[in-house]
Motif scaffolding. Structure first.
Motif, PDB file in Angstrom:
ATOM      1  N   SER A 139       1.095  -1.339  -0.034  1.00 27.23           N
ATOM      2  CA  SER A 139       0.086   0.286  -0.055  1.00 27.23           C
ATOM      3  C   SER A 139       0.417   1.474   0.158  1.00 27.23           C
ATOM      4  O   SER A 139       2.065   1.323   0.817  1.00 27.23           O
ATOM      5  CB  SER A 139      -0.878   0.490   1.056  1.00 27.23           C
ATOM      6  N   LEU A 140       0.590   2.184  -0.918  1.00 23.53           N
ATOM      7  CA  LEU A 140       1.497   3.226  -1.132  1.00 23.53           C
ATOM      8  C   LEU A 140       0.269   4.656  -0.814  1.00 23.53           C
ATOM      9  O   LEU A 140      -0.601   4.794  -0.803  1.00 23.53           O
ATOM     10  CB  LEU A 140       1.817   3.446  -2.286  1.00 23.53           C
ATOM     11  N   TYR A 141       0.723   5.881  -0.198  1.00 18.08           N
ATOM     12  CA  TYR A 141       0.327   7.084   0.717  1.00 18.08           C
ATOM     13  C   TYR A 141       0.291   7.729  -0.556  1.00 18.08           C
ATOM     14  O   TYR A 141       2.471   7.802  -0.882  1.00 18.08           O
ATOM     15  CB  TYR A 141       0.781   6.573   2.063  1.00 18.08           C
ATOM     16  N   VAL A 142       0.081   8.250  -1.468  1.00 15.47           N
ATOM     17  CA  VAL A 142       0.548   9.393  -2.219  1.00 15.47           C
ATOM     18  C   VAL A 142      -0.453  10.702  -1.494  1.00 15.47           C
ATOM     19  O   VAL A 142      -2.036  10.282  -1.465  1.00 15.47           O
ATOM     20  CB  VAL A 142       0.088   8.542  -3.839  1.00 15.47           C
ATOM     21  N   VAL A 143      -0.056  11.385  -2.397  1.00 14.28           N
ATOM     22  CA  VAL A 143      -0.938  12.814  -2.684  1.00 14.28           C
ATOM     23  C   VAL A 143      -0.831  12.984  -4.186  1.00 14.28           C
ATOM     24  O   VAL A 143       0.063  13.112  -4.694  1.00 14.28           O
ATOM     25  CB  VAL A 143      -0.004  13.989  -1.654  1.00 14.28           C
ATOM     26  N   ASN A 144      -1.617  14.458  -4.319  1.00 15.94           N
ATOM     27  CA  ASN A 144      -2.477  14.778  -5.797  1.00 15.94           C
ATOM     28  C   ASN A 144      -0.774  15.810  -6.171  1.00 15.94           C
ATOM     29  O   ASN A 144      -0.160  16.448  -4.086  1.00 15.94           O
ATOM     30  CB  ASN A 144      -3.014  15.923  -6.133  1.00 15.94           C
ATOM     31  N   ALA A 145      -0.059  16.244  -6.806  1.00 13.13           N
ATOM     32  CA  ALA A 145       0.839  16.719  -7.115  1.00 13.13           C
ATOM     33  C   ALA A 145       1.034  18.443  -6.588  1.00 13.13           C
ATOM     34  O   ALA A 145       1.414  18.985  -6.140  1.00 13.13           O
ATOM     35  CB  ALA A 145       1.726  16.669  -8.207  1.00 13.13           C
ATOM     36  N   LYS A 162      -4.947  21.433   9.932  1.00 17.48           N
ATOM     37  CA  LYS A 162      -6.271  22.109   8.581  1.00 17.48           C
ATOM     38  C   LYS A 162      -6.612  21.199   9.248  1.00 17.48           C
ATOM     39  O   LYS A 162      -7.475  20.345   8.204  1.00 17.48           O
ATOM     40  CB  LYS A 162      -5.588  22.086   6.874  1.00 17.48           C
ATOM     41  N   PRO A 163      -7.385  20.647  10.661  1.00 15.87           N
ATOM     42  CA  PRO A 163      -7.681  19.529  10.531  1.00 15.87           C
ATOM     43  C   PRO A 163      -9.238  19.763   9.570  1.00 15.87           C
ATOM     44  O   PRO A 163     -10.238  20.580   9.812  1.00 15.87           O
ATOM     45  CB  PRO A 163      -8.236  19.423  12.126  1.00 15.87           C
ATOM     46  N   GLY A 164      -9.594  18.252   9.428  1.00 18.00           N
ATOM     47  CA  GLY A 164     -10.819  18.335   8.334  1.00 18.00           C
ATOM     48  C   GLY A 164     -11.292  19.070   6.881  1.00 18.00           C
ATOM     49  O   GLY A 164     -11.895  18.714   6.770  1.00 18.00           O
ATOM     50  N   GLN A 165      -9.977  20.080   6.661  1.00 17.05           N
ATOM     51  CA  GLN A 165      -9.790  20.198   5.955  1.00 17.05           C
ATOM     52  C   GLN A 165      -8.777  19.649   4.179  1.00 17.05           C
ATOM     53  O   GLN A 165      -9.986  20.012   3.258  1.00 17.05           O
ATOM     54  CB  GLN A 165      -8.910  21.895   5.660  1.00 17.05           C
ATOM     55  N   LEU A 166      -8.102  18.455   5.033  1.00 15.22           N
ATOM     56  CA  LEU A 166      -7.606  17.597   3.699  1.00 15.22           C
ATOM     57  C   LEU A 166      -8.864  16.623   3.309  1.00 15.22           C
ATOM     58  O   LEU A 166      -9.000  15.561   4.346  1.00 15.22           O
ATOM     59  CB  LEU A 166      -7.005  17.300   3.986  1.00 15.22           C
ATOM     60  N   ASN A 167      -9.026  16.255   2.553  1.00 15.77           N
ATOM     61  CA  ASN A 167      -9.615  14.533   2.455  1.00 15.77           C
ATOM     62  C   ASN A 167      -8.983  13.659   2.120  1.00 15.77           C
ATOM     63  O   ASN A 167      -7.874  13.900   0.223  1.00 15.77           O
ATOM     64  CB  ASN A 167     -10.520  14.491   1.322  1.00 15.77           C
ATOM     65  N   LEU A 208      -6.325  11.817 -10.020  1.00 14.94           N
ATOM     66  CA  LEU A 208      -4.834  13.161 -10.268  1.00 14.94           C
ATOM     67  C   LEU A 208      -5.877  14.336 -10.735  1.00 14.94           C
ATOM     68  O   LEU A 208      -5.104  14.657 -11.014  1.00 14.94           O
ATOM     69  CB  LEU A 208      -5.034  11.977 -11.648  1.00 14.94           C
ATOM     70  N   ALA A 209      -7.356  14.000 -10.898  1.00 16.65           N
ATOM     71  CA  ALA A 209      -7.490  15.548 -11.451  1.00 16.65           C
ATOM     72  C   ALA A 209      -7.375  16.873 -10.234  1.00 16.65           C
ATOM     73  O   ALA A 209      -8.137  18.323 -10.541  1.00 16.65           O
ATOM     74  CB  ALA A 209      -9.151  15.331 -12.175  1.00 16.65           C
ATOM     75  N   GLY A 210      -7.358  16.087  -8.635  1.00 16.88           N
ATOM     76  CA  GLY A 210      -7.040  17.145  -8.017  1.00 16.88           C
ATOM     77  C   GLY A 210      -8.537  17.417  -7.785  1.00 16.88           C
ATOM     78  O   GLY A 210      -7.915  18.223  -6.196  1.00 16.88           O
ATOM     79  N   ARG A 211      -9.672  16.575  -7.237  1.00 15.23           N
ATOM     80  CA  ARG A 211     -11.003  16.537  -6.855  1.00 15.23           C
ATOM     81  C   ARG A 211     -10.751  16.099  -4.868  1.00 15.23           C
ATOM     82  O   ARG A 211     -11.468  16.059  -4.363  1.00 15.23           O
ATOM     83  CB  ARG A 211     -11.814  15.494  -6.678  1.00 15.23           C
TER      84      ARG A 211
END
Length: 336
Positions: A139-145, A162-167, A208-211
């Motif tokens: 399992s890899l942990y990734v974020v949008n660029a 930013k608690p609760g502001q990231l998804n 990938l779209a940043g949503r």
């Protein structure tokens, strides 16, 4: 003319026939078993995959199906049937009595769903027979660029600021990605909003779209996106760094000793499948997972081939159920 030789041949033939008849009468089970062993499979085999196309499950399923088909002499065709956290496909498989249907077993459907659903239309342990553990997938942990976090430490700091502001997205409630990220949240004491999807494919589209900001996904499905720079891998859930991503630290290295998260896939059959079929498929799985072509294909996608026995796979499932029952309870994971 009836010569001594012809009489002797006829006598020997009669003895053989008589012996076979006696054996079939005195030991009908042995005779039937031998016939069944030779006859199965008598038609193509259906391999249900309880998830949408586009994820690690499809890569493992199709790699295994290709090699198993060669050994069994019948096509093994993969049929994606997503929905209800994998339970739609599981129910269909459990009810199958054709002796030629099996399902791709998974950490979510076998080790988590029994503990997050109040009631299932099947019994996970009673209505399915384990065949073989096919592969383990990191399992890899990734974020949008575009997320301003270059590594796990920075991501955790950002989440705490930013608690609760990231998804983060997952292939659905109870999926491996859901478990993996909740496991990370528990270990790091952060609050990141969960957005469940109906499969890895739709989830990746939005990531990938940043949503979506982040996700935990099986390595085979996203390695290409990481190498292209569309996604940034901030940590791996493995014990050691991956050869394909030597510069990416593990979660354990990043300040959480003992942390490990690996997805896994196996083959399971309905309880109605005959033992001769279970044995044949298990042997085919072992052969498939040792095949250099399959091994190279899977390891190229960071998957670790296994191909063990039904007994070994059954013991593995039991251990995983005990482990994830506790995580599901602590994270209060509920189905969609």
């Amino acid at each position: 003319m009836n010569t001594p030789l012809s009489r002797r041949s006829a006598l020997q033939s009669g003895l053989r026939t008589g012996t076979a008849l006696v054996a079939s009468t005195a030991f009908p089970g042995l005779w039937t078993s031998a016939q069944a062993q030779a006859a199965w499979p008598s038609k193509p085999i259906r391999l249900l995959v309880p998830f949408a196309p586009g994820g690690s499950s499809e890569i493992v399923a199709r790699s295994a199906a290709t090699e198993i088909s060669k050994t069994l002499g019948q096509n093994v065709f993969v049929e994606n049937k997503p929905g209800a956290s994998g339970n739609i496909a599981m129910q269909e498989c459990a009810a199958s009595t054709d002796g030629h249907t099996m399902i791709l077993g998974h950490i979510g459907t076998l080790a988590v769903n029994p503990f997050i659903f109040d009631k299932l239309p099947f019994d996970t342990n009673r209505d399915f027979r384990p065949i073989s553990l096919l592969a383990k997938v990191p399992s890899l942990y990734v974020v949008n660029a575009d997320v301003p976090a270059k590594n796990l430490k920075e991501f955790i700091a950002l989440a705490k600021a930013k608690p609760g502001q990231l998804n983060y997205g997952s292939a659905g409630n109870g999926s491996a990605g859901h478990l993996a990220f909740e496991y990370l949240k528990m270990a790091s004491n952060i609050f990141v909003l969960h957005v469940p999807y109906r499969g890895t494919g739709p989830q990746l589209t939005d990531l990938l779209a940043g949503r979506l900001d982040a996700a935990s996904v099986g390595a085979p499905a996203i390695l290409g996106h990481i190498k292209s720079g569309k996604l940034r891998c901030i940590a791996t859930g493995t014990k050691e760094r991956l050869p394909q991503l030597p510069d990416v630290p593990t979660v354990a290295e990043s300040g959480y000793p003992g942390f490990e998260m690996t997805q896994w896939y196996g083959l399971n059959a309905p309880a109605s499948m005959p033992q001769v079929a279970i044995d044949k498929i298990a042997e085919a799985c072992a052969k498939a997972m040792r095949n250099p072509l399959a091994t190279e294909r899977l390891r190229g996608d960071t998957a670790q081939p296994v191909g063990d026995t039904p007994a070994q796979y059954a013991a593995f499932i039991k251990t995983e159920q005990e482990r994830w029952k506790l995580v599901a309870a602590r994270a209060k994971i509920k189905p969609d």
